[in-house]
Write an enzyme that holds these catalytic residues in place. Sequence first.
Site, mmCIF file in Angstrom:
data_model
loop_
_atom_site.group_PDB
_atom_site.id
_atom_site.type_symbol
_atom_site.label_atom_id
_atom_site.label_comp_id
_atom_site.label_asym_id
_atom_site.label_seq_id
_atom_site.Cartn_x
_atom_site.Cartn_y
_atom_site.Cartn_z
ATOM 1 N N SER A 62 -6.859 -1.104 10.841
ATOM 2 C CA SER A 62 -7.928 -1.560 11.737
ATOM 3 C C SER A 62 -7.475 -2.446 12.889
ATOM 4 O O SER A 62 -8.231 -2.633 13.848
ATOM 5 C CB SER A 62 -8.976 -2.314 10.917
ATOM 6 O OG SER A 62 -8.363 -3.358 10.195
ATOM 7 N N TYR B 298 11.370 -17.240 9.435
ATOM 8 C CA TYR B 298 11.006 -15.845 9.189
ATOM 9 C C TYR B 298 11.996 -15.170 8.231
ATOM 10 O O TYR B 298 11.752 -15.087 7.041
ATOM 11 C CB TYR B 298 10.851 -15.055 10.512
ATOM 12 C CG TYR B 298 10.043 -13.801 10.242
ATOM 13 C CD1 TYR B 298 8.673 -13.768 10.475
ATOM 14 C CD2 TYR B 298 10.623 -12.675 9.666
ATOM 15 C CE1 TYR B 298 7.915 -12.653 10.160
ATOM 16 C CE2 TYR B 298 9.881 -11.561 9.340
ATOM 17 C CZ TYR B 298 8.539 -11.544 9.604
ATOM 18 O OH TYR B 298 7.795 -10.433 9.266
ATOM 19 N N ASP C 97 -10.226 -3.418 -0.566
ATOM 20 C CA ASP C 97 -8.929 -4.015 -0.884
ATOM 21 C C ASP C 97 -7.895 -2.944 -1.255
ATOM 22 O O ASP C 97 -7.951 -2.382 -2.351
ATOM 23 C CB ASP C 97 -9.133 -5.005 -2.041
ATOM 24 C CG ASP C 97 -7.859 -5.730 -2.388
ATOM 25 O OD1 ASP C 97 -6.828 -5.506 -1.711
ATOM 26 O OD2 ASP C 97 -7.888 -6.520 -3.354
ATOM 27 N N THR D 216 -0.583 -10.592 17.028
ATOM 28 C CA THR D 216 -1.605 -9.917 16.218
ATOM 29 C C THR D 216 -2.257 -11.013 15.387
ATOM 30 O O THR D 216 -1.798 -12.161 15.373
ATOM 31 C CB THR D 216 -1.002 -8.855 15.267
ATOM 32 O OG1 THR D 216 -0.165 -9.519 14.324
ATOM 33 C CG2 THR D 216 -0.204 -7.795 16.000
ATOM 34 N N GLU E 182 -12.122 -5.431 6.153
ATOM 35 C CA GLU E 182 -12.801 -6.099 7.263
ATOM 36 C C GLU E 182 -14.227 -6.460 6.859
ATOM 37 O O GLU E 182 -14.761 -5.909 5.895
ATOM 38 C CB GLU E 182 -12.831 -5.168 8.490
ATOM 39 C CG GLU E 182 -11.450 -4.735 8.978
ATOM 40 C CD GLU E 182 -10.634 -5.867 9.602
ATOM 41 O OE1 GLU E 182 -11.197 -6.938 9.895
ATOM 42 O OE2 GLU E 182 -9.414 -5.674 9.788
HETATM 43 P P1 NAD Z 1 -2.623 -7.236 11.528
HETATM 44 O O1 NAD Z 1 -3.110 -8.527 10.983
HETATM 45 O O2 NAD Z 1 -2.976 -6.890 12.941
HETATM 46 O O3 NAD Z 1 -3.156 -6.016 10.615
HETATM 47 C C1 NAD Z 1 -3.225 -6.094 9.222
HETATM 48 C C2 NAD Z 1 -4.019 -4.938 8.661
HETATM 49 O O4 NAD Z 1 -4.025 -5.062 7.230
HETATM 50 C C3 NAD Z 1 -5.501 -4.895 9.095
HETATM 51 O O5 NAD Z 1 -5.912 -3.571 9.258
HETATM 52 C C4 NAD Z 1 -6.218 -5.506 7.877
HETATM 53 O O6 NAD Z 1 -7.587 -5.082 7.724
HETATM 54 C C5 NAD Z 1 -5.356 -4.933 6.773
HETATM 55 N N1 NAD Z 1 -5.504 -5.652 5.489
HETATM 56 C C6 NAD Z 1 -5.305 -6.960 5.215
HETATM 57 N N2 NAD Z 1 -5.522 -7.201 3.902
HETATM 58 C C7 NAD Z 1 -5.877 -6.010 3.352
HETATM 59 C C8 NAD Z 1 -6.238 -5.593 2.053
HETATM 60 N N3 NAD Z 1 -6.262 -6.434 1.020
HETATM 61 N N4 NAD Z 1 -6.595 -4.290 1.883
HETATM 62 C C9 NAD Z 1 -6.615 -3.406 2.908
HETATM 63 N N5 NAD Z 1 -6.223 -3.730 4.152
HETATM 64 C C10 NAD Z 1 -5.869 -5.018 4.368
HETATM 65 O O7 NAD Z 1 -1.066 -7.222 11.272
HETATM 66 P P2 NAD Z 1 0.194 -6.604 12.054
HETATM 67 O O8 NAD Z 1 0.842 -7.698 12.800
HETATM 68 O O9 NAD Z 1 -0.144 -5.327 12.744
HETATM 69 O O10 NAD Z 1 1.156 -6.311 10.820
HETATM 70 C C11 NAD Z 1 1.281 -5.040 10.216
HETATM 71 C C12 NAD Z 1 2.701 -4.891 9.696
HETATM 72 O O11 NAD Z 1 3.599 -4.920 10.812
HETATM 73 C C13 NAD Z 1 3.127 -6.032 8.752
HETATM 74 O O12 NAD Z 1 3.950 -5.508 7.741
HETATM 75 C C14 NAD Z 1 3.949 -6.928 9.677
HETATM 76 O O13 NAD Z 1 4.882 -7.711 8.979
HETATM 77 C C15 NAD Z 1 4.617 -5.882 10.536
HETATM 78 N N6 NAD Z 1 5.166 -6.396 11.796
HETATM 79 C C16 NAD Z 1 4.418 -7.197 12.619
HETATM 80 C C17 NAD Z 1 4.997 -7.725 13.770
HETATM 81 C C18 NAD Z 1 4.219 -8.616 14.701
HETATM 82 O O14 NAD Z 1 4.828 -9.345 15.484
HETATM 83 N N7 NAD Z 1 2.916 -8.593 14.680
HETATM 84 C C19 NAD Z 1 6.334 -7.412 14.102
HETATM 85 C C20 NAD Z 1 7.050 -6.556 13.264
HETATM 86 C C21 NAD Z 1 6.459 -6.062 12.107
#
Ligand code: NAD
Length: 402
Positions: free
Chosen positions: A50, A235, A111, A275, A75
């Site tokens: 999402s 990190y 979840d 994010t 969400e």
């Molecule tokens: P985000 O917070 O934008 O998205 C998280 C998603 O997980 C959302 O869709 C949320 O609804 C979902 N979620 C959370 N808890 C949940 C649950 N219990 N059940 C179902 N869905 C659930 O996060 P993001 O930054 O896009 O991170 C996604 C991945 O990318 C992570 O593994 C993160 O470590 C990795 N990542 C992020 C970055 C960055 O800088 N943002 C960089 C490299 C890697």
Amino acid sequence: MIVKPKIRGFICTTAHPVGCAHNVQRQIDYVLGHGPIKDGPKKVLVLGASTGYGLASRIVAAFGSRAETVGVFFEKEADGKRTATAGYYNSVALEEKILAEGLYTRSVNGDAFSDEVKQQVVEILKRDVGPVDLVVYSVAAPRRVHPRTGKVSKSVLKPVGRGYTNKSIDMQNAALEEVTLPAATEEEIEQTVAVMGGEDWHYWIDILEENGLLADGVTTVAYSYIGPEVTQGVYRNGTIGRAKDHLERTANELDARLKKINGRALISVNKALVTQSSSAIPFIPLYFVILSKVMKEKGLEEDTVMQIDRLFRDFLYSGEPPATDEAGFIRLDDRELRDDVQAIVNERWDQLTQETLSGLADLEGYQSDFLRLFGFGLPGVDYDADVDVGRTLPSLKESPAS
Ligand code: NAD
């Protein structure tokens, strides 16, 4: 309701449905502007679909490859007094746009760690879609209830071994500060690994395999982060780094297992981006505002959809085995970690004071990226207009199983 941003710490507690729809459309336009992805995936499950990287993955799959998508996320809907969360509005808008294209879409708002949600997805796939050829794991969560033991684990962001002190930023006041984080306890490390490590990804692949829902040649990919020297303390050498180590080991195990159906499990190391999850990590926003200024100056900046579009076209579906580093990871953070970029980031990090902050860092860019996550500050949206905040996911309205 007239919806304005309400910021509490590193989160905005309101979201704008029209702004979120604009955000989604902007990402779709980017993908469509690059034309169809040749031999892309056709049946795709996105876990964490999402916001952030997961939302971008669903958009690239649907609009770049005309894939049927099933998205899972956690969400909140609007409740009369409050708006829904941004991820909810993003998903409503995305489903409407996917349906307008005549493509299949289905969302599960629950979840992902639970057996119930896994079972629900299995039923949807069996009934409507069949075996999937791509599973994207992009869940980023603050806590997890273990489906077998019931143990509640919380993800903490702390260094491992010893305390860590560095410059950080209080984004609300644009104030530079020095922050010290104490070393994590063994229990905190274990809990963070339980939430953000690879166990849940493993469980998803298990249940899909047991139910014959992995297509021959299936790809599964999870997202990781490595980052430069300046963020290592909190990190990669911190609790979240331990969780990522576990996620990466899980990729190796899954990859070996999926070979028997000609499949593969991959890690894509993505770039640091604003994010909802990353803005909660201490020190990272300060690194990010310096980094993004340098990357913009060099014409290298990418957002989530640009990164994931590149992942699909240049790595996963390029027609060749994807280029990886020696650990076997896809490196979308190649531009972030370029020596010339990091040399300037380090130089500016050392020069940071409250007086030099606004010149060395892209504070305005950060604020506007952050607000955009919640649908605010987008051109063409009338933020004084009364909007209907009570949206419903189209696939939930129509489906007999909802
Ligand atoms: P985000 O917070 O934008 O998205 C998280 C998603 O997980 C959302 O869709 C949320 O609804 C979902 N979620 C959370 N808890 C949940 C649950 N219990 N059940 C179902 N869905 C659930 O996060 P993001 O930054 O896009 O991170 C996604 C991945 O990318 C992570 O593994 C993160 O470590 C990795 N990542 C992020 C970055 C960055 O800088 N943002 C960089 C490299 C890697």
